[in-house]
Design a protein around this motif. Structure first.
Motif, PDB file in Angstrom:
ATOM      1  N   ASN A  53      25.774  -2.797  47.270  1.00 55.25           N
ATOM      2  CA  ASN A  53      24.452  -3.419  47.389  1.00 55.25           C
ATOM      3  C   ASN A  53      23.282  -2.610  48.054  1.00 55.25           C
ATOM      4  N   LEU A  54      23.590  -1.369  48.302  1.00 51.79           N
ATOM      5  CA  LEU A  54      22.626  -0.540  48.884  1.00 51.79           C
ATOM      6  C   LEU A  54      21.737   0.076  47.902  1.00 51.79           C
TER       7      LEU A  54
ATOM      8  N   LEU B  40       5.987  -0.164  46.233  1.00 54.07           N
ATOM      9  CA  LEU B  40       6.582  -1.397  46.423  1.00 54.07           C
ATOM     10  C   LEU B  40       5.615  -2.196  47.602  1.00 54.07           C
ATOM     11  N   ARG B  41       5.529  -1.436  48.738  1.00 57.30           N
ATOM     12  CA  ARG B  41       4.446  -2.104  49.545  1.00 57.30           C
ATOM     13  C   ARG B  41       3.211  -2.413  49.358  1.00 57.30           C
TER      14      ARG B  41
ATOM     15  N   LYS C 108      14.272  -7.500  35.597  1.00 55.15           N
ATOM     16  CA  LYS C 108      12.939  -7.237  34.774  1.00 55.15           C
ATOM     17  C   LYS C 108      12.141  -8.114  35.460  1.00 55.15           C
ATOM     18  N   ASN C 109      12.555  -9.115  36.474  1.00 60.33           N
ATOM     19  CA  ASN C 109      11.768 -10.010  37.175  1.00 60.33           C
ATOM     20  C   ASN C 109      11.024  -9.284  38.445  1.00 60.33           C
ATOM     21  N   TRP C 110       9.867  -9.071  38.393  1.00 59.91           N
ATOM     22  CA  TRP C 110       9.192  -8.591  39.423  1.00 59.91           C
ATOM     23  C   TRP C 110       9.263  -9.341  40.942  1.00 59.91           C
ATOM     24  N   ALA C 111       9.136 -10.762  40.691  1.00 63.14           N
ATOM     25  CA  ALA C 111       9.119 -11.455  41.785  1.00 63.14           C
ATOM     26  C   ALA C 111      10.513 -11.541  42.381  1.00 63.14           C
TER      27      ALA C 111
ATOM     28  N   GLN D 181      11.672 -10.503  46.059  1.00 67.77           N
ATOM     29  CA  GLN D 181      12.385 -10.899  47.060  1.00 67.77           C
ATOM     30  C   GLN D 181      13.682 -10.142  47.588  1.00 67.77           C
ATOM     31  N   GLN D 182      14.265  -9.562  46.757  1.00 67.69           N
ATOM     32  CA  GLN D 182      15.453  -8.898  47.117  1.00 67.69           C
ATOM     33  C   GLN D 182      15.113  -7.692  47.880  1.00 67.69           C
ATOM     34  N   ALA D 183      14.163  -7.261  47.589  1.00 66.80           N
ATOM     35  CA  ALA D 183      13.529  -6.182  48.828  1.00 66.80           C
ATOM     36  C   ALA D 183      13.330  -6.655  50.174  1.00 66.80           C
ATOM     37  N   PHE D 184      12.880  -7.877  50.134  1.00 68.73           N
ATOM     38  CA  PHE D 184      12.689  -8.428  51.573  1.00 68.73           C
ATOM     39  C   PHE D 184      14.154  -8.858  52.197  1.00 68.73           C
TER      40      PHE D 184
END
Length: 126
Positions: free
Chosen positions: A4-5, A16-17, A53-56, A60-63
């Protein structure tokens, strides 16, 4: 990437930020010293690394993974309040030559103001 890393380059992290902050493409390109046309490539690399492919979903995963942190994205209303209190503290500090301590009532007032503002924002957004 291992399990998951997800490992991002500095350029990918900044992209991204800045995207989450709703910076426009030209600003992001200038900040990263890229051509505006190259931003699609960076976006594609991120989607590949996050396997979506879903930006949202990517955001969410990045958070969730701690790549992005909620405290880095403060509501503009709260930011304005915080800047006002910071200015007051700085002005008070300039007026005292030594031994300055932030008055407890200032800190409590700041806390209460931000808390009530956040509660109003949450209620309004529902």
């Amino acid at each position: 990437m291992e399990g998951n890393l997800i490992t991002l380059s500095n350029r990918e992290k900044y992209f991204l930020r800045l995207s989450v902050l709703n910076a426009d493409d030209q600003y992001i390109a200038d900040f990263l010293s890229l051509r505006k046309e190259d931003l699609g490539y960076v976006r594609g690399i991120l989607k590949k690394k996050f396997k979506t492919k879903n930006w949202a979903a990517l955001i969410q995963q990045a958070f969730e993974l701690g790549i992005l942190k909620k405290q880095d994205y403060v509501d503009a209303t709260v930011e304005k309040i915080a800047l006002g209190y910071a200015s007051k503290i700085i002005q008070d500090f300039k007026n005292i030559s030594y031994g300055y301590k932030v008055p407890q009532d200032t800190v409590l007032d700041f806390h209460n103001t931000v808390t009530s503002t956040l509660k109003q924002l949450i209620i309004t957004s529902k």
